[in-house]
Design a protein around this motif. Sequence first.
Motif, PDB file in Angstrom:
ATOM      1  N   LYS A 177     -13.047   5.477 -10.724  1.00 51.35           N
ATOM      2  CA  LYS A 177     -13.407   5.390  -9.278  1.00 51.35           C
ATOM      3  C   LYS A 177     -12.182   4.590  -8.345  1.00 51.35           C
ATOM      4  CE  LYS A 177     -18.136   5.365 -10.147  1.00 51.35           C
ATOM      5  NZ  LYS A 177     -19.460   4.695 -10.044  1.00 51.35           N
ATOM      6  N   ALA A 178     -10.859   4.467  -9.043  1.00 48.94           N
ATOM      7  CA  ALA A 178     -10.030   3.496  -8.559  1.00 48.94           C
ATOM      8  C   ALA A 178      -9.508   4.265  -7.155  1.00 48.94           C
ATOM      9  CB  ALA A 178      -8.690   3.540  -9.299  1.00 48.94           C
ATOM     10  N   GLU A 179      -9.362   5.572  -7.070  1.00 49.68           N
ATOM     11  CA  GLU A 179      -8.978   6.351  -5.948  1.00 49.68           C
ATOM     12  C   GLU A 179      -9.728   6.366  -4.667  1.00 49.68           C
ATOM     13  OE1 GLU A 179      -6.681   9.774  -6.724  1.00 49.68           O
ATOM     14  OE2 GLU A 179      -6.469   9.637  -8.878  1.00 49.68           O
ATOM     15  N   ARG A 180     -11.048   5.873  -4.902  1.00 49.95           N
ATOM     16  CA  ARG A 180     -11.850   5.656  -3.681  1.00 49.95           C
ATOM     17  C   ARG A 180     -11.435   4.447  -3.010  1.00 49.95           C
ATOM     18  NH1 ARG A 180     -18.094   6.035  -6.019  1.00 49.95           N
ATOM     19  NH2 ARG A 180     -17.857   8.046  -7.080  1.00 49.95           N
ATOM     20  N   LEU A 181     -10.453   3.567  -3.182  1.00 51.64           N
ATOM     21  CA  LEU A 181     -10.224   2.418  -2.504  1.00 51.64           C
ATOM     22  C   LEU A 181      -8.657   2.695  -1.694  1.00 51.64           C
ATOM     23  CD1 LEU A 181     -10.360  -0.658  -5.277  1.00 51.64           C
ATOM     24  CD2 LEU A 181     -12.065   0.417  -3.734  1.00 51.64           C
ATOM     25  N   ARG A 182      -8.324   3.965  -1.668  1.00 52.04           N
ATOM     26  CA  ARG A 182      -7.231   4.228  -0.875  1.00 52.04           C
ATOM     27  C   ARG A 182      -7.415   3.798   0.496  1.00 52.04           C
ATOM     28  NH1 ARG A 182      -3.593   6.716  -3.419  1.00 52.04           N
ATOM     29  NH2 ARG A 182      -3.917   8.069  -5.182  1.00 52.04           N
ATOM     30  N   PRO A 183      -8.759   3.748   1.039  1.00 50.11           N
ATOM     31  CA  PRO A 183      -8.744   3.140   2.581  1.00 50.11           C
ATOM     32  C   PRO A 183      -8.257   1.842   2.672  1.00 50.11           C
ATOM     33  CG  PRO A 183     -10.661   4.680   2.102  1.00 50.11           C
ATOM     34  CD  PRO A 183      -9.763   4.317   0.540  1.00 50.11           C
ATOM     35  N   PHE A 184      -8.202   1.114   1.593  1.00 44.00           N
ATOM     36  CA  PHE A 184      -7.991  -0.379   1.667  1.00 44.00           C
ATOM     37  C   PHE A 184      -6.650  -0.770   1.227  1.00 44.00           C
ATOM     38  CE2 PHE A 184     -12.495   0.268   1.008  1.00 44.00           C
ATOM     39  CZ  PHE A 184     -12.815  -0.495   1.918  1.00 44.00           C
ATOM     40  N   LEU A 185      -5.819   0.407   0.861  1.00 40.65           N
ATOM     41  CA  LEU A 185      -4.367   0.265   0.420  1.00 40.65           C
ATOM     42  C   LEU A 185      -3.450  -0.401   1.617  1.00 40.65           C
ATOM     43  CD1 LEU A 185      -2.845   0.268  -1.956  1.00 40.65           C
ATOM     44  CD2 LEU A 185      -2.165   2.727  -1.643  1.00 40.65           C
ATOM     45  N   GLN A 186      -3.753   0.144   2.819  1.00 37.74           N
ATOM     46  CA  GLN A 186      -3.015  -0.569   4.058  1.00 37.74           C
ATOM     47  C   GLN A 186      -3.894  -1.161   4.996  1.00 37.74           C
ATOM     48  OE1 GLN A 186      -1.211   3.223   5.208  1.00 37.74           O
ATOM     49  NE2 GLN A 186       0.735   2.669   4.075  1.00 37.74           N
ATOM     50  N   HIS A 187      -5.098  -2.113   4.585  1.00 39.11           N
ATOM     51  CA  HIS A 187      -5.996  -2.405   5.277  1.00 39.11           C
ATOM     52  C   HIS A 187      -5.505  -3.742   5.698  1.00 39.11           C
ATOM     53  CE1 HIS A 187      -9.718  -4.110   6.655  1.00 39.11           C
ATOM     54  NE2 HIS A 187     -10.349  -3.183   6.799  1.00 39.11           N
ATOM     55  N   ALA A 188      -5.770  -4.247   6.962  1.00 41.80           N
ATOM     56  CA  ALA A 188      -5.005  -5.755   7.258  1.00 41.80           C
ATOM     57  C   ALA A 188      -5.873  -6.942   6.837  1.00 41.80           C
ATOM     58  CB  ALA A 188      -5.228  -5.611   8.741  1.00 41.80           C
ATOM     59  N   ARG A 189      -7.097  -6.693   6.044  1.00 40.65           N
ATOM     60  CA  ARG A 189      -7.725  -7.812   5.718  1.00 40.65           C
ATOM     61  C   ARG A 189      -8.337  -7.721   4.372  1.00 40.65           C
ATOM     62  NH1 ARG A 189      -8.920 -11.195   9.804  1.00 40.65           N
ATOM     63  NH2 ARG A 189     -10.452 -12.242   8.603  1.00 40.65           N
ATOM     64  N   ALA A 190      -7.804  -6.821   3.517  1.00 34.75           N
ATOM     65  CA  ALA A 190      -8.312  -6.738   2.294  1.00 34.75           C
ATOM     66  C   ALA A 190      -7.487  -7.086   1.133  1.00 34.75           C
ATOM     67  CB  ALA A 190      -8.515  -5.285   2.007  1.00 34.75           C
ATOM     68  N   THR A 191      -8.025  -7.716  -0.061  1.00 30.01           N
ATOM     69  CA  THR A 191      -7.194  -7.892  -1.155  1.00 30.01           C
ATOM     70  C   THR A 191      -7.564  -7.192  -2.314  1.00 30.01           C
ATOM     71  OG1 THR A 191      -6.864 -10.425  -0.505  1.00 30.01           O
ATOM     72  CG2 THR A 191      -6.718  -9.814  -2.890  1.00 30.01           C
ATOM     73  N   LEU A 192      -6.775  -6.586  -2.866  1.00 33.34           N
ATOM     74  CA  LEU A 192      -7.165  -5.778  -4.002  1.00 33.34           C
ATOM     75  C   LEU A 192      -7.169  -6.379  -5.366  1.00 33.34           C
ATOM     76  CD1 LEU A 192      -5.211  -2.383  -3.046  1.00 33.34           C
ATOM     77  CD2 LEU A 192      -7.499  -2.916  -2.355  1.00 33.34           C
ATOM     78  N   GLY A 221       1.696  -0.641   1.234  1.00 32.01           N
ATOM     79  CA  GLY A 221       1.128  -1.357   2.491  1.00 32.01           C
ATOM     80  C   GLY A 221      -0.093  -2.417   1.923  1.00 32.01           C
ATOM     81  N   ALA A 222      -0.522  -2.730   0.784  1.00 30.56           N
ATOM     82  CA  ALA A 222      -1.297  -3.595   0.669  1.00 30.56           C
ATOM     83  C   ALA A 222      -1.129  -4.994   1.254  1.00 30.56           C
ATOM     84  CB  ALA A 222      -1.620  -3.685  -0.856  1.00 30.56           C
ATOM     85  N   LEU A 223      -2.117  -5.545   1.513  1.00 32.78           N
ATOM     86  CA  LEU A 223      -1.909  -6.969   2.134  1.00 32.78           C
ATOM     87  C   LEU A 223      -1.451  -7.943   1.020  1.00 32.78           C
ATOM     88  CD1 LEU A 223      -2.249  -9.031   4.319  1.00 32.78           C
ATOM     89  CD2 LEU A 223      -4.732  -9.297   3.602  1.00 32.78           C
TER      90      LEU A 223
END
Length: 297
Positions: A177-192, A221-223
């Motif tokens: 399910k890792a690829e479900r997190l793509r919307p957060f890859l360039q998110h301004a407030r998300a830590t992965l 692009g990850a924060l």
Amino acid sequence: MTARTDILCIGSVLWDVIGRSASHMRQGSDVPGRITRLPGGVAMNIAMTLVRFGMTPVLLTAIGRDAEGDELVRACLQLGMDAGHVYRSEDLPTDRYMAVEGANGLIAAIADAHSLEAAGAKILRPLQDGRLGSAASPYDGLVALDGNLTQSLLEEIAASPAFARADLRVAPASPGKAERLRPFLQHARATLYVNLEEAGLLCQTEFDGSDSAARGLIERGALRALVTDGGRNATEASAERVISRTPPEVLVTRVTGAGDTFMAAHIAAEAEGTDREAALDRALHAAATYVSGETPL
């Protein structure tokens, strides 16, 4: 906002059915061991560790109005969590997860989180109706979010004004399910929070270690990203700085929930104001203690 809380844990809360054996196993193995049923799911595992570190997590999830669901809610309350905002469905059963572990690690697992997926955005109503937040006053605290939600709901969360001020801490439920997190890859407030395999899937490449994986996520692009690699170095990276640490060596007796324990311990450490190096060390120690079979404190 009408309520204040330490952290929201959004995602799967279910029953874990785990079979463990001290023997090495392969496909078709039939060996003696122990079978346990415990509260589990990524959001639940994170919440349980947060409680042990003195935090009070609020659960946003879906649990059926069946006997298993009633028992699960009671367990959440007894463990010290706030289950008052859980979506209770009349027609959806309580979710379950089943895994088999041997001395050589996880052999196989099946996650039945269909009720959580079917409930969809209903679990987020408290963030919109004023109980935990609203359009006029979005929730502005910590959020631990897991990838058991559907792709469409994760995309909605990434763009939602309800999360515009939140400190998002995001983890996949599994490599699948890792690829479900793509919307957060360039998110301004998300830590992965990912492992080496999950980082590779998100970046569509292979990495030889956590350092290159964390750097790769930042380049895309990850924060901020934290990447674990079993007993090898773990890395926390941002555009400003990269930190790597080696986890303590321990005898591994269980693996299900180790990543969730790492994530929760790291969140708890930072919530206390711990610096980045110490927070990573604390998270690795908690995860190592957990896989050794002890309580991670």
